[in-house]
Design a protein around this motif. Structure first.
Motif, short mmCIF file in Angstrom:
data_model
loop_
_atom_site.label_atom_id
_atom_site.label_comp_id
_atom_site.label_asym_id
_atom_site.label_seq_id
_atom_site.Cartn_x
_atom_site.Cartn_y
_atom_site.Cartn_z
N ILE A 102 0.86 -1.18 0.00
CA ILE A 102 0.00 0.00 0.00
C ILE A 102 0.89 1.23 0.00
O ILE A 102 1.78 1.37 0.87
CB ILE A 102 -0.92 0.02 1.22
N VAL A 103 0.67 2.12 -0.97
CA VAL A 103 1.48 3.33 -1.11
C VAL A 103 0.60 4.55 -0.84
O VAL A 103 -0.42 4.75 -1.51
CB VAL A 103 2.10 3.42 -2.52
N GLY A 104 0.99 5.35 0.13
CA GLY A 104 0.27 6.58 0.44
C GLY A 104 0.79 7.72 -0.42
O GLY A 104 2.01 7.95 -0.48
N VAL A 105 -0.12 8.44 -1.07
CA VAL A 105 0.26 9.50 -2.01
C VAL A 105 -0.47 10.79 -1.63
O VAL A 105 -1.70 10.80 -1.48
CB VAL A 105 -0.11 9.10 -3.46
N ALA A 106 0.27 11.88 -1.48
CA ALA A 106 -0.31 13.16 -1.10
C ALA A 106 -0.48 14.04 -2.34
O ALA A 106 0.32 14.94 -2.61
CB ALA A 106 0.55 13.87 -0.07
N THR A 107 -1.51 13.74 -3.12
CA THR A 107 -1.87 14.53 -4.29
C THR A 107 -3.39 14.64 -4.33
O THR A 107 -4.09 13.86 -3.66
CB THR A 107 -1.38 13.87 -5.60
N PRO A 108 -3.93 15.56 -5.12
CA PRO A 108 -5.40 15.70 -5.19
C PRO A 108 -6.07 14.76 -6.18
O PRO A 108 -7.24 14.94 -6.50
CB PRO A 108 -5.56 17.17 -5.63
N ASP A 109 -5.38 13.72 -6.63
CA ASP A 109 -5.97 12.82 -7.63
C ASP A 109 -7.20 12.09 -7.11
O ASP A 109 -8.12 11.78 -7.89
CB ASP A 109 -4.92 11.80 -8.09
N PHE A 110 -7.22 11.77 -5.82
CA PHE A 110 -8.36 11.10 -5.20
C PHE A 110 -8.65 11.77 -3.87
O PHE A 110 -7.79 12.45 -3.29
CB PHE A 110 -8.08 9.61 -4.99
N ALA A 111 -9.86 11.58 -3.37
CA ALA A 111 -10.23 12.17 -2.09
C ALA A 111 -9.37 11.62 -0.97
O ALA A 111 -8.93 10.46 -1.00
CB ALA A 111 -11.71 11.89 -1.81
N ALA A 112 -9.11 12.46 0.03
CA ALA A 112 -8.29 12.04 1.17
C ALA A 112 -8.87 10.79 1.81
O ALA A 112 -10.08 10.68 2.02
CB ALA A 112 -8.23 13.17 2.20
N GLY A 113 -8.00 9.84 2.09
CA GLY A 113 -8.41 8.60 2.74
C GLY A 113 -8.86 7.50 1.80
O GLY A 113 -9.04 6.36 2.23
N THR A 114 -9.03 7.81 0.51
CA THR A 114 -9.49 6.81 -0.45
C THR A 114 -8.44 5.74 -0.66
O THR A 114 -7.25 6.03 -0.77
CB THR A 114 -9.81 7.48 -1.80
N VAL A 115 -8.87 4.47 -0.70
CA VAL A 115 -8.00 3.36 -1.05
C VAL A 115 -8.37 2.92 -2.47
O VAL A 115 -9.51 2.54 -2.73
CB VAL A 115 -8.14 2.19 -0.07
N VAL A 116 -7.40 2.99 -3.37
CA VAL A 116 -7.64 2.70 -4.79
C VAL A 116 -6.89 1.43 -5.16
O VAL A 116 -5.67 1.34 -4.96
CB VAL A 116 -7.17 3.87 -5.67
N GLU A 117 -7.60 0.45 -5.67
CA GLU A 117 -6.96 -0.79 -6.13
C GLU A 117 -6.31 -0.54 -7.49
O GLU A 117 -6.98 -0.15 -8.45
CB GLU A 117 -8.00 -1.90 -6.25
N LEU A 118 -5.02 -0.75 -7.56
CA LEU A 118 -4.27 -0.54 -8.80
C LEU A 118 -3.47 -1.79 -9.14
O LEU A 118 -3.07 -2.55 -8.23
CB LEU A 118 -3.33 0.66 -8.67
N PRO A 119 -3.20 -2.03 -10.42
CA PRO A 119 -2.40 -3.21 -10.78
C PRO A 119 -0.95 -3.03 -10.34
O PRO A 119 -0.47 -1.91 -10.16
CB PRO A 119 -2.52 -3.25 -12.31
N GLY A 120 -0.28 -4.15 -10.19
CA GLY A 120 1.14 -4.12 -9.81
C GLY A 120 2.02 -3.92 -11.02
O GLY A 120 1.53 -3.89 -12.14
N PRO A 121 3.30 -3.82 -10.80
CA PRO A 121 3.96 -3.80 -9.49
C PRO A 121 3.74 -2.45 -8.81
O PRO A 121 3.35 -1.48 -9.44
CB PRO A 121 5.44 -4.01 -9.84
N PRO A 122 3.98 -2.38 -7.49
CA PRO A 122 3.83 -1.11 -6.77
C PRO A 122 4.72 -0.03 -7.38
O PRO A 122 5.83 -0.31 -7.85
CB PRO A 122 4.28 -1.46 -5.35
N ARG A 123 4.21 1.20 -7.36
CA ARG A 123 4.97 2.32 -7.92
C ARG A 123 5.08 3.44 -6.89
O ARG A 123 4.29 3.53 -5.95
CB ARG A 123 4.26 2.84 -9.19
N HIS A 124 6.06 4.31 -7.10
CA HIS A 124 6.26 5.49 -6.27
C HIS A 124 6.06 6.73 -7.13
O HIS A 124 7.02 7.32 -7.62
CB HIS A 124 7.66 5.49 -5.66
N PRO A 125 4.81 7.16 -7.33
CA PRO A 125 4.57 8.35 -8.14
C PRO A 125 5.00 9.62 -7.41
O PRO A 125 5.30 9.60 -6.21
CB PRO A 125 3.05 8.32 -8.33
#
Length: 226
Positions: A22-45
């Protein structure tokens, strides 16, 4: 003051059999606290803050990595997570030794098996899993001004999302050092920080401060002019 409209942190959840990352990202792409299922491998945007490696869902993460940009200059930290023994509280006690890799997390039993000393701790964070309220952040005087507190909070953010606990926040009870530290915290943190409601005494009383540089004991606003 808490601003509900301020950008917060959202979480990208990637399958990493048998568990998840699980990667925590501080951007406005999604609402605060939202957990978004994304395909792997994990990334560091851009804007990533923390990565929790969770081999068994619902269990303590094996490791929580903090972005170097989110905690610039902070030292290697690994931690021990255990009940605090005072109601609904948990402790994250941090060490900066070579006994474990950066971000590694142990429970109290695993720590005891390694025959390590609690005396080597550099900091600790205590909070309530049910409410998310942080009751105490402590950094040993010799290790202050090194980014330890910020890195500790982000490690706790990774733990709490992996465990499904409440979002971290403050109840406004702060020491002068804590108040000054939060005032300089990243913008997304301000979403979770209320106005100061009480003035707590310093974590290091004067009779224990001998030999500690004054800048490790007082906020910049209280230091003598250069």
């Amino acid at each position: 003051m808490i601003d509900p409209a301020a950008p917060g942190i959202w979480y990208a959840s990637h399958a990493a059999p048998p568990g998840r990352v699980i990667v925590g990202v501080a951007t406005p792409d999604f609402a605060a606290g939202t957990v978004v299922e994304l395909p792997g491998p994990p990334r560091h945007p851009a804007g990533w803050q923390v990565e929790a490696q969770v081999p068994v869902p619902g269990r303590l993460p094996r490791r929580v990595l903090v972005s170097p940009e989110a905690a610039p200059g902070a030292p290697l930290l690994w931690g021990v997570v255990s009940p605090a023994g005072c109601g609904d509280q948990v402790d994250l006690v941090a060490f900066s030794t070579a006994d474990a890799p950066d971000g590694a997390l142990l429970d109290r039993a695993a720590f005891a098996r390694r025959d390590l000393s609690w005396a080597n701790q550099v900091g600790a964070l205590r909070w309530s899993p049910s409410s998310g309220v942080i009751g105490q952040i402590y950094v040993a005087p010799a290790h202050r001004r090194r980014g330890v507190a910020g890195k500790l909070v982000l490690m706790a953010v990774g733990i709490r999302i992996a465990m499904g606990w409440a979002a971290l926040g403050s109840d406004g009870r702060l020491t002068d050092l804590g108040d000054a530290w939060l005032a300089d915290a990243p913008g997304w943190w301000q979403r979770y920080v209320p106005a100061r409601t009480a003035h707590l005494p310093p974590m290091t009383p004067d009779d224990e401060a001998a030999g500690v540089p004054i800048r490790n004991l007082r906020p910049d606003r209280e230091l003598p002019a250069p």
